[in-house]
Motif scaffolding. Structure first.
Motif, short mmCIF file in Angstrom:
data_model
loop_
_atom_site.label_atom_id
_atom_site.label_comp_id
_atom_site.label_asym_id
_atom_site.label_seq_id
_atom_site.Cartn_x
_atom_site.Cartn_y
_atom_site.Cartn_z
N GLU A 1 122.08 85.36 77.57
CA GLU A 1 121.32 84.15 77.34
C GLU A 1 120.59 84.35 76.01
O GLU A 1 119.95 85.37 75.80
N TRP B 1 117.89 84.22 73.22
CA TRP B 1 116.45 84.14 73.08
C TRP B 1 116.13 84.38 71.61
O TRP B 1 116.96 84.90 70.87
N LEU C 1 119.62 88.26 75.82
CA LEU C 1 119.10 88.99 76.96
C LEU C 1 119.94 88.66 78.18
O LEU C 1 120.59 87.60 78.24
N CYS C 2 119.90 89.53 79.17
CA CYS C 2 120.61 89.29 80.42
C CYS C 2 119.97 88.11 81.12
O CYS C 2 118.74 88.04 81.27
N ARG C 3 120.79 87.17 81.55
CA ARG C 3 120.28 85.96 82.20
C ARG C 3 119.62 86.29 83.52
O ARG C 3 118.70 85.60 83.95
N ASP D 1 118.25 89.60 84.72
CA ASP D 1 117.10 90.51 84.79
C ASP D 1 116.32 90.64 83.49
O ASP D 1 115.35 91.37 83.43
N GLY D 2 116.71 89.95 82.43
CA GLY D 2 115.94 89.95 81.19
C GLY D 2 116.08 91.21 80.37
O GLY D 2 115.38 91.37 79.37
N CYS E 1 123.44 94.35 80.08
CA CYS E 1 122.66 95.21 80.96
C CYS E 1 123.60 96.18 81.69
O CYS E 1 124.82 96.13 81.55
#
Length: 163
Positions: free
Chosen positions: A42, A44, A49-51, A53-54, A59
């Motif tokens: 995703e 940012w 970033l991982c959609r 877990d951020g 990841c």
């Protein structure tokens, strides 16, 4: 960060990579499909970033899912197609071959009976025969047969209408 690069995320440095199981099972492949679809990138302002877990993309679970699917025989284009499809429950055949069903298990070879299920009907493409559903006896009839008095259902309200 690219898919093949080592992560600089602190949790990745502590935990390391998730190991790929030596003999892959259909469950491993299903979980890998879910991992790559759910843990997708995703955008940012700080980068992808991982959609889910951020964490920085990709990841740990996304990398594990890709390694499992590559071990299973999917190429990069097919994995990207799974991600674009967006369904984490899409079926990937096991064992996988790029040209069609595997020769390890012929298409029509199914066990005659599966635990609790009827054997497939021979003339209907392997589908089991359809049966009429069991009829459920209404509670009023069951109670009446038990010898208890039954009150009829209320068809009109027992209170006066507001006017």
């Amino acid at each position: 960060m690219r898919v093949g690069e080592q992560s600089t995320d602190p949790i990745d440095l502590v935990l390391g990579e998730v190991p790929v199981p030596a003999p892959l099972t259909p469950e491993d492949v299903r979980l890998a499909v879910r991992a790559v679809v759910v843990h997708t990138a995703e955008e940012w302002p700080t980068g992808p970033l991982c959609r889910n877990d951020g964490a920085s993309y990709p990841c740990r679970l996304h990398r594990w899912g890709r390694r499992v699917l590559e071990t299973h025989g999917l190429n990069e284009r097919q994995i990207e197609a799974l991600i674009q499809h967006g369904n984490p429950f899409v079926h990937v055949p096991f064992p996988f071959t790029a040209t069609g069903p595997s020769s390890a298990r012929p298409t029509g070879a199914r066990p005659a009976t599966t635990a609790g299920y009827p054997a497939p009907a021979p003339g209907r493409g392997g589908l089991p025969a359809r049966h009429q559903a069991a009829r459920v006896t209404p509670a009023a009839v069951r109670q009446a047969s038990a010898g208890r008095p039954v009150t009829p259902p209320v068809t009109a309200p027992r209170w006066p209408r507001a006017s």
